[in-house]
Enzyme design. Structure first.
Site, mmCIF file in Angstrom:
data_model
loop_
_atom_site.group_PDB
_atom_site.id
_atom_site.type_symbol
_atom_site.label_atom_id
_atom_site.label_comp_id
_atom_site.label_asym_id
_atom_site.label_seq_id
_atom_site.Cartn_x
_atom_site.Cartn_y
_atom_site.Cartn_z
ATOM 1 N N ALA A 154 40.664 40.793 33.544
ATOM 2 C CA ALA A 154 39.735 41.384 34.519
ATOM 3 C C ALA A 154 39.656 40.473 35.732
ATOM 4 C CB ALA A 154 38.354 41.561 33.908
ATOM 5 N N GLY A 189 43.561 43.945 40.337
ATOM 6 C CA GLY A 189 44.147 42.907 41.179
ATOM 7 C C GLY A 189 45.668 42.960 41.131
ATOM 8 N N GLU A 197 45.537 50.951 33.077
ATOM 9 C CA GLU A 197 44.604 50.095 32.340
ATOM 10 C C GLU A 197 43.389 50.897 31.877
ATOM 11 O OE1 GLU A 197 45.539 45.780 34.410
ATOM 12 O OE2 GLU A 197 43.987 47.032 35.255
#
Ligand SMILES: O=C(CO)[C@H](O)[C@H](O)COP(=O)(O)O
Length: 311
Positions: free
Chosen positions: A152, A165, A172
């Site tokens: 995360a 990111g 995901e």
């Protein structure tokens, strides 16, 4: 390239049931002192072989940098607490913390991993699974996963996460939803009270290329005055996701970040948005490796647990 060796099965007798009390700091359990199995797992040859799996000879490995050590602590502890022998379909997330998840899973041994299927959240984790010599599966065949472990970018006190990111947020989220248990692993820099405090680039938003300019305009109107298209580093033009989409990074003022569920709904409703990198109240637990060697665990019921560093 030397083979990756796996330690003998200390896993099976200690962790056969989730209800058993865990042995003391398993995240540091005999990592360097464990004797190794005679039969090495030979990683597949691939140009994308992640360096962690390629180079780590457990007996001779140099100490990790502090941040890497924190990532490893988080990953190892999460695997020890959530990946059990009965778990046969496992989701593998993306990012730089997840290779330690795979490393720990491999340490459970050949027998434990013999029939397991590993489903990736994107190109990077697919390569990671292949490189480790584990069995690759996909969601078409395995739409229900036992557990998914992912990284995360930031996690708040309500276990809401910023993710994406690495531009993988769509897959995901699909794998997080498909899993019976979704667990997050990160180093201490990702642990905060309000999203956007530590992770500066903003909320990653996957958009269809055709609509990116229109979505940008709507995001500006929604309060993200500096929302921008994510550009590639070694290529002229935008980052293109594993789904052939673009990614917008959108910062919002703290007042809006305080209610990530509301913001998620607002952004998701913009036409052209495919997925938003806000994962609200989905995690069972978030594991953070700390600088002092301890691990902080935030649980879904709001409890915060601390596991002290082992000597
Ligand atoms: O969401 C992600 C990729 O889309 C990653 O899980 C996130 O960026 C964390 O990565 P790292 O473990 O390298 O900090």
């Amino acid at each position: 390239m030397g083979p990756v060796r796996i330690p003998r099965l200390w896993f099976s007798h200690k962790l056969s049931s989730p209800s058993l009390p865990l042995p003391l700091p398993l995240y540091q359990a005999t990592y360097f002192s464990t004797s190794f199995a005679e039969r090495p797992i030979k990683p597949h040859s691939t140009p994308f072989l992640p360096s962690l799996l390629r180079t780590r000879n457990m007996a001779t490995a140099a100490p990790l940098a502090p941040i890497e050590e924190a990532k490893r602590l988080a990953a190892y502890t999460a695997v020890d607490k959530h990946v059990f022998p009965e778990h046969q379909v496992i989701g593998i997330g993306s990012g730089s913390t997840v290779p330690y998840v795979v490393e720990r899973i491999m340490q459970q041994g050949r027998e434990a991993n013999k029939n397991r299927i590993f489903v990736p959240t994107g190109f990077q984790s697919k390569e990671l699974i292949i490189s480790a010599g584990l069995r690759l599966g996909d969601l078409d065949q395995y739409p229900k996963l036992d557990v998914t472990i992912d990284g995360a970018d930031e996690v708040d006190s309500g276990l809401n996460c910023i993710k994406g990111g690495g531009a993988c947020q769509l897959r995901e989220k699909v794998l997080a939803e498909a899993a019976e248990t979704w667990v997050v692993v990160a180093d201490y820099r990702k642990n905060s009270s309000i999203l956007g405090t530590n992770y500066a680039p903003g909320i990653p938003i996957e958009v269809v290329p055709f609509a990116y300019a229109a979505v940008l305009k709507k995001l500006h109107a929604l309060g993200s005055t500096k929302a921008t298209l994510r550009l590639a580093k070694m290529k002229a033009g935008p980052v293109v996701s594993d789904n052939s989409n673009f990614v917008i990074d959108a910062t919002f003022p703290p007042e809006q970040m305080k209610d990530p569920s509301k913001l998620l709904r607002q952004i998701k409703l913009l036409t052209g948005v495919v997925e938003v990198g806000l994962f609200c109240q989905m995690a069972k637990a978030a594991y953070f490796g700390n600088q002092d060697g301890s691990v902080t665990i935030k649980w879904e019921d709001g409890k915060v647990e601390s596991i002290a560093a082992s000597q």
